[in-house]
Design a protein around this motif. Structure first.
Motif, short mmCIF file in Angstrom:
data_model
loop_
_atom_site.label_atom_id
_atom_site.label_comp_id
_atom_site.label_asym_id
_atom_site.label_seq_id
_atom_site.Cartn_x
_atom_site.Cartn_y
_atom_site.Cartn_z
N GLU A 222 0.81 -1.21 0.00
CA GLU A 222 0.00 0.00 0.00
C GLU A 222 0.84 1.26 0.00
OE1 GLU A 222 -3.02 2.24 3.12
OE2 GLU A 222 -2.86 0.06 3.16
N ARG A 228 0.79 -1.30 -9.78
CA ARG A 228 -0.42 -1.81 -10.43
C ARG A 228 -0.53 -3.34 -10.39
NH1 ARG A 228 0.43 2.77 -13.92
NH2 ARG A 228 -1.42 4.16 -13.82
N ILE A 231 -2.42 -4.45 -7.34
CA ILE A 231 -3.85 -4.10 -7.42
C ILE A 231 -4.56 -5.09 -8.35
CG2 ILE A 231 -5.49 -2.30 -8.08
CD1 ILE A 231 -3.20 -0.29 -7.47
N ALA A 280 -7.73 2.92 -7.87
CA ALA A 280 -6.36 2.68 -7.43
C ALA A 280 -5.46 2.27 -8.58
CB ALA A 280 -6.35 1.61 -6.34
N TYR A 281 -6.02 1.48 -9.51
CA TYR A 281 -5.22 1.05 -10.66
C TYR A 281 -4.92 2.24 -11.57
CZ TYR A 281 -3.56 -1.94 -14.45
OH TYR A 281 -2.79 -2.54 -15.40
N PRO A 284 -2.16 4.63 -8.93
CA PRO A 284 -1.71 3.77 -7.84
C PRO A 284 -0.83 4.47 -6.81
CG PRO A 284 -0.42 3.35 -9.80
CD PRO A 284 -1.48 4.34 -10.20
N ALA A 288 -4.92 6.33 -2.83
CA ALA A 288 -5.97 5.61 -3.56
C ALA A 288 -5.99 4.13 -3.19
CB ALA A 288 -5.76 5.77 -5.07
N VAL A 289 -4.82 3.56 -2.94
CA VAL A 289 -4.74 2.13 -2.62
C VAL A 289 -5.33 1.85 -1.24
CG1 VAL A 289 -3.21 0.16 -2.28
CG2 VAL A 289 -2.72 1.83 -4.09
N ALA A 292 -9.00 1.43 -1.33
CA ALA A 292 -9.32 0.19 -2.04
C ALA A 292 -9.18 -1.01 -1.12
CB ALA A 292 -8.41 0.05 -3.26
#
Length: 336
Positions: A222, A228, A231, A280-281, A284, A288-289, A292
């Motif tokens: 994270e 990516r 994710i 998130a993708y 990343p 954002a992660v 998620a």
């Protein structure tokens, strides 16, 4: 003079009483504030929102037993659900205790590095929760319940401690969730064993392992950013659950209403985890992660509900209702 003396003495006493009263009030307020801070720190330590994702696993295990035709003890289901909450709380507590040196650098606002809870106290609290969980499981479901709870406690310690930073750490975390589903099956009447499940039902705890392992793989990366592939692994874990759900529905011969509810929960699950995973993708970064990861953790309730609905509408709804407090509390406390 006498009158003045009396008046002066009276004034001095009243002032002293008021001063003591103010001091006492301030002390009481400070004590209350300290207690509130401590309770808030404990709530953050055990990840209060996440605690509501533990009983759904147990209910799912019980639902699978129902599908297999075995008799269930509802009091045992309730007791095992409590044990699963204690186990989850122990896991997050020990996680932060083991990670305290890292959190001091990366997350200094967490309960232990911030000084609200001592590291030693966290280790003791976590160990106590594990022992309490095994005891509650024994009271609820006898030796089978205590055995699975003990195995789950061992997996928790293994993940939080020696395995977390290894290549199999994420699998250990997935195993804890799979065992949590198995814990629910011990609410069955004496004589029932997992081998009584057909292949499709056995695949349910297995896919829970896969899904949570994939989410943990993403969560472990994270703070790295620009990752990516991690994710994508989490997204693949979520998608892998869908054909398993279809297999279970077909194998069990689920009714129309139950199948529709299971499909509805599956669609909601995809929407719930798909949006933050896509965000998130696309970007990343940790900001954002993190959300998620949190969405995927809470999303497990919907996945559990989809599988539980195969056993009956009320099973699915009983599982899904746990999402309400989990989401509500996630607005106050961190999920990850």
């Amino acid at each position: 003079m006498v009158g003045g003396g009396v008046d002066g003495s009276s004034d001095s006493g009243a002032g002293g009483e008021r001063s003591e009263s103010v001091t006492s009030t301030s002390s009481d307020a400070g004590t209350i504030a300290t207690h509130r801070e401590t309770l808030a720190a404990v709530a953050e330590l055990v990840r209060v929102p996440n605690l509501f994702t533990a009983p759904p696993d147990v209910l799912l295990g019980a639902a699978l037993v129902s599908v297999a035709g075995a008799e269930l003890s509802l009091p045992a289901v309730g007791g095992l659900a409590v044990a699963s909450v204690l186990l989850y709380a122990a896991g997050t507590t020990l996680n932060d205790a083991f990670d305290a040196p890292i959190d001091a650098r990366e997350r200094p606002d967490r309960p232990i590095p911030s000084g609200h809870i001592s590291r030693r106290g966290a280790f003791g609290f976590g160990a106590g929760l594990l022992l309490a969980a095994v005891a509650v499981a024994f009271a609820a479901a006898g030796v089978p319940g205590a055995t699975v709870a003990a195995l789950l406690a061992g997996a928790i310690v293994a993940y939080d401690g020696p395995l977390k930073d290894t290549g199999v750490g994420f699998l250990a975390m997935g195993a804890t969730r799979g065992l949590n589903v198995v814990l629910g099956t011990t609410a069955a009447a004496a004589g029932f064993v997992l081998s009584d499940f057909g292949p499709a039902l056995l695949a349910v705890p297995a896919i829970v392992v896969v899904y949570i392992a994939a989410v943990t793989f993403m969560a472990a990366r994270e703070t790295q950013g620009q990752n990516r592939p991690a994710i994508a692994v989490a997204a693949a874990g979520a998608l892998a659950a869908l054909p398993v759900l279809g297999w279970v529905v077909v194998s069990v011969g689920t009714g129309v209403l139950e199948s529709a509810l299971a499909l509805g929960f599956a669609v909601l699950f995809c929407w719930w985890v798909g949006r933050p995973l896509w965000a998130a993708y696309a970007d990343p970064v940790p900001e954002a992660v993190g959300p998620a990861v949190g969405a995927c953790v809470l999303g497990l309730v919907l996945l559990d509900a989809a599988f539980a609905a195969v056993a009956g509408i009320w099973w699915g709804l009983a599982v899904a209702v746990f999402l309400v407090p989990a989401v509500g509390l996630s607005r106050v406390f961190d999920v990850t």
